[in-house]
Design an enzyme around this catalytic site. Structure first.
Site, mmCIF file in Angstrom:
data_model
loop_
_atom_site.group_PDB
_atom_site.id
_atom_site.type_symbol
_atom_site.label_atom_id
_atom_site.label_comp_id
_atom_site.label_asym_id
_atom_site.label_seq_id
_atom_site.Cartn_x
_atom_site.Cartn_y
_atom_site.Cartn_z
ATOM 1 N N SER A 1 0.820 -1.205 0.000
ATOM 2 C CA SER A 1 0.000 0.000 0.000
ATOM 3 C C SER A 1 0.856 1.258 0.000
ATOM 4 O O SER A 1 1.701 1.446 0.879
ATOM 5 C CB SER A 1 -0.894 -0.009 1.251
ATOM 6 O OG SER A 1 -1.389 1.272 1.525
ATOM 7 N N CYS B 1 -5.286 10.555 -1.265
ATOM 8 C CA CYS B 1 -5.808 9.251 -0.891
ATOM 9 C C CYS B 1 -7.178 9.064 -1.548
ATOM 10 O O CYS B 1 -7.972 10.008 -1.631
ATOM 11 C CB CYS B 1 -5.940 9.154 0.627
ATOM 12 S SG CYS B 1 -6.811 7.671 1.196
ATOM 13 N N GLY B 2 -7.454 7.855 -2.003
ATOM 14 C CA GLY B 2 -8.700 7.580 -2.695
ATOM 15 C C GLY B 2 -9.943 7.814 -1.866
ATOM 16 O O GLY B 2 -11.043 7.936 -2.415
#
Length: 532
Positions: A101, A222-223
Site C-alpha cells: 500500500s 488518498c482515494g
C-alpha cells in the site's frame, strides 16, 4: 530420483570436477543451501509470480468462486508472518497474495516521518519495501526447510527409514512462501518517463503486478479523501504503456497492470483534454466538464477559458485554484469510460475506488463495462476507511424497510451503537460482511479482494491492549497473559524469536563451514529451549 537427490548429485559432480581442493565440501549441505535459496533475483520472483497471477485470472474467468485475496504490508516481517500463518492454518498459499500500500509506505516508511497519502514520500521506498518483503519471504522458506533438514538428520540418526522418506517427500513437495505482490505505484511519481523508471525498480525488486491510478501525480490524494483530481485518458494511458514497456524490457512478458480509476469520487481535472475531432477520447473527457454554453464573446470575462464541445462553445467552470469541475453525478459514467479505455489499451485488471462497500453499486458499473469487455475483472479495496459495521447495518435497514418489515426499533443514524450488537439486524449485517467477498466476486466481477491497511490497525490495537495493562496494575502479566501465553497456546512460531530470526539456520551453516569446530548458539544454555 527426487529433486533433492538431483541437487545432491549435481553438486557431487561439481566436487568431482574440481578435485581435491573441494574436499571439505559436502554435496548434501550445498544442495540444501541451493534449495533454501530457490529465487536468486527479484526478476526470478517477478516471472514466477506473474505466471501464478495469470493462472489465477484464467481460473477466475472459468469460475468466479475462485477469487484471490491479500492483506496490506508495511514491513517484511509482517508479510512473512502472514504467509507463515496462511501455510500453518490453510496448508497452502494458493490464491493468497500480499498487497503493498502506498498509503502505508507514506505513513510508516518515509524518512520525513508520517505523511498523508499524497506521493510526498521517497519513491525509492516503494521498491525497497518490495525487496524487503521478498527477503523475508525467502527467509521463511529457508527457515522451514532448515527445520525439515534437521528433522531428516534426526530420522537418519535414529535409523527411522519411514520417517526419513516422509521428510524427503515434504522437502520435494515444499511450497514456497513467495507469492504475488500487488504493488502500488500511486500516480507514477511524475511523468511517464518517471513512471517507467520507478516501475523498472519495482519489477527488479520482484513485483509482478503494478497498480497505477488516474490522478495527477503532483496533486494526488488518498482515494478516500476529498480533492481528487484526475487526468485525461491520454496522459494516464501513456503511463500504462510505460509500465508495460518496463515489464517487457526486463523480460517479465506476462506482468500484470491494474488500472485504478478514482473518477467516482473525483470532481476535478487539472487539464482540458486535447481533442482532434468530435467523439474522440479527448472530446468524451471534456463532455463531462461542468460549465455553461455561450453564444458570443460578450459572455467571456478576462481569463475565462472556452472550448468547443459537442459542437457548441462551452465555458468550463473554473475554480480559483485553476482546476476545472466535472458535472455533478457524472462519476459513474466517467468510471465506466475509464475502465473500458484502460482495458482496451494495455491494462489487465481494474480498480474502482468507491466510497462504500456496496455490491449493487459495484455490479452496476461492472455490468456496463462488461457489455464492451466481457471478461473485465476488478481488484477491490476492502478498505478500513469504510465503517463496515455502520454501512452494512444501514444496508440491511434499507432493505428491510423496502420489503415492508417493521424497523421502528432501530435508529438508522445510530446503528453503530453497541445496543444493537445482538439484534437480528446486526446479525444479518455481519453475515453480509462475512460473505461480501464471495458474493461480490460472483456478482460484480471482483477477482481480487484486499485490505489495504490491516496491520496498521492491528498493530495499534494490540499495542494499546498491551500498554494499558503493562504500564498499570497488570505489569508483566499483561505481556505474559496477553502475548506470550497466547503464542505458546496457539503455536505461533515467533515465540521462539531466535529461531525466527535465523539463529538455527546460522548454526547449521557454521557446522557446514567449520565442522566440529563450529561455535553454535543452540546449546543447552539457549533459553529458547524453554519453548520446545
Amino acid at each position: 530420483m527426487s529433486a533433492y537427490q538431483n541437487e545432491i548429485k549435481a553438486v557431487a559432480a561439481l566436487k568431482e570436477k574440481y578435485g581435491s581442493s573441494w574436499g571439505a565440501i559436502n554435496p548434501e549441505y550445498a544442495a540444501r543451501m541451493r534449495i533454501q535459496n530457490r529465487f536468486k533475483t527479484g526478476l526470478d520472483i517477478a516471472k514466477y509470480t506473474a505466471a501464478i497471477m495469470r493462472k489465477d485470472m484464467a481460473e477466475y474467468d472459468a469460475n468466479p468462486a475462485l477469487y484471490t485475496q491479500s492483506l496490506g504490508c508495511w514491513h517484511g516481517f509482517i508479510g512473512q508472518q502472514k504467509l507463515i500463518s496462511i501455510k500453518k492454518h490453510l496448508k497452502s498459499t494458493n490464491k493468497r497474495y500480499l498487497y503493498l500500500s502506498g498509503w502505508m509506505v507514506a505513513a510508516l516508511r518515509s524518512e520525513f516521518g508520517p505523511l498523508p497519502d499524497q506521493s510526498m514520500h521517497e519513491k525509492t521506498a516503494v521498491a525497497n519495501l518490495i525487496e524487503e518483503l521478498y527477503t523475508f519471504l525467502r527467509q521463511a522458506d529457508a527457515r522451514e526447510l532448515d527445520l525439515l533438514f534437521t528433522a531428516l538428520d534426526k530420522a537418519r540418526a535414529a535409523g527411522d527409514k519411514a520417517k526419513e522418506q516422509e521428510i524427503l517427500n515434504q522437502i520435494d513437495n515444499f511450497e514456497t512462501h513467495v507469492v504475488p505482490i500487488i504493488a502500488d505505484i500511486d500516480a507514477g511519481f511524475g511523468n511517464a518517463e518517471a513512471t517507467y523508471l520507478l516501475a523498472k525498480k519495482m519489477i527488479e525488486a520482484g513485483a509482478c503486478c503494478i497498480q497505477i491510478e488516474n490522478q495527477v501525480s503532483d496533486e494526488k490524494q488518498c482515494g478516500h479523501q476529498d480533492g481528487k483530481v484526475t487526468v485525461p485518458h491520454a496522459d494516464f494511458l501513456a503511463k500504462v504503456n510505460a509500465v508495460r514497456y518496463a515489464f517487457l524490457e526486463l523480460g517479465v512478458d506476462d506482468g500484470v497492470i491494474v488500472a485504478r480509476t478514482d473518477s467516482l469520487g473525483a470532481g476535478l481535472t487539472k487539464q482540458i483534454a486535447v481533442t482532434n475531432e468530435p467523439g474522440d477520447l479527448g472530446d468524451l473527457y471534456n463532455s463531462f466538464l461542468d460549465g455553461e454554453y455561450i453564444e458570443s464573446a460578450d459572455d467571456i470575462a478576462n481569463g475565462d477559458v472556452v472550448i468547443k464541445a459537442q459542437g457548441k462553445l462551452l465555458k468550463p467552470k473554473r475554480l480559483p485554484s485553476g482546476l476545472f469541475c466535472f458535472k455533478q453525478g457524472s462519476g459513474e459514467d466517467r468510471v465506466v469510460l475509464d475502465c473500458i479505455t484502460s482495458l482496451q489499451n494495455g491494462a489487465d485488471l481494474l480498480w474502482i475506488e468507491t466510497e462504500k462497500p456496496h455490491i449493487g453499486q459495484i455490479k452496476g458499473m461492472v455490468d456496463r463495462i462488461r457489455e464492451v469487455i466481457p471478461n473485465a475483472k476488478l481488484v477491490y479495496n476492502n478498505s478500513p476507511s469504510f465503517n463496515w459495521t455502520l454501512n452494512f447495518r444501514q444496508q440491511v435497514f434499507d432493505a428491510w424497510a423496502a420489503e415492508g418489515k417493521d424497523v421502528s426499533a432501530y435508529d438508522r443514524a445510530n446503528l453503530m451503537s453497541v445496543e444493537y450488537d445482538n439484534s437480528d439486524l446486526a446479525k444479518e449485517a455481519d453475515e453480509r460482511i462475512r460473505t461480501f467477498q464471495r458474493d461480490a466476486s460472483a456478482q460484480a466481477g471482483i477477482f481480487h479482494h484486499l485490505i489495504t491497511l490491516p496491520t496498521y490497525h492491528t498493530a495499534a490495537l494490540s499495542t494499546d491492549n498491551l500498554a494499558k495493562g503493562y504500564f498499570a496494575e497488570e505489569g508483566m502479566l499483561a505481556y505474559v497473559k496477553g502475548v506470550q501465553r497466547q503464542e505458546i497456546r496457539q503455536g505461533i512460531a515467533c515465540v521462539k524469536h531466535q529461531n525466527m530470526a535465523g539463529s538455527d539456520i546460522g548454526d547449521n551453516h557454521k557446522e557446514y563451514f567449520a565442522g566440529e569446530a563450529a561455535l553454535k548458539a543452540s546449546g543447552q544454555n539457549n533459553t529458547m529451549n524453554q519453548f520446545h
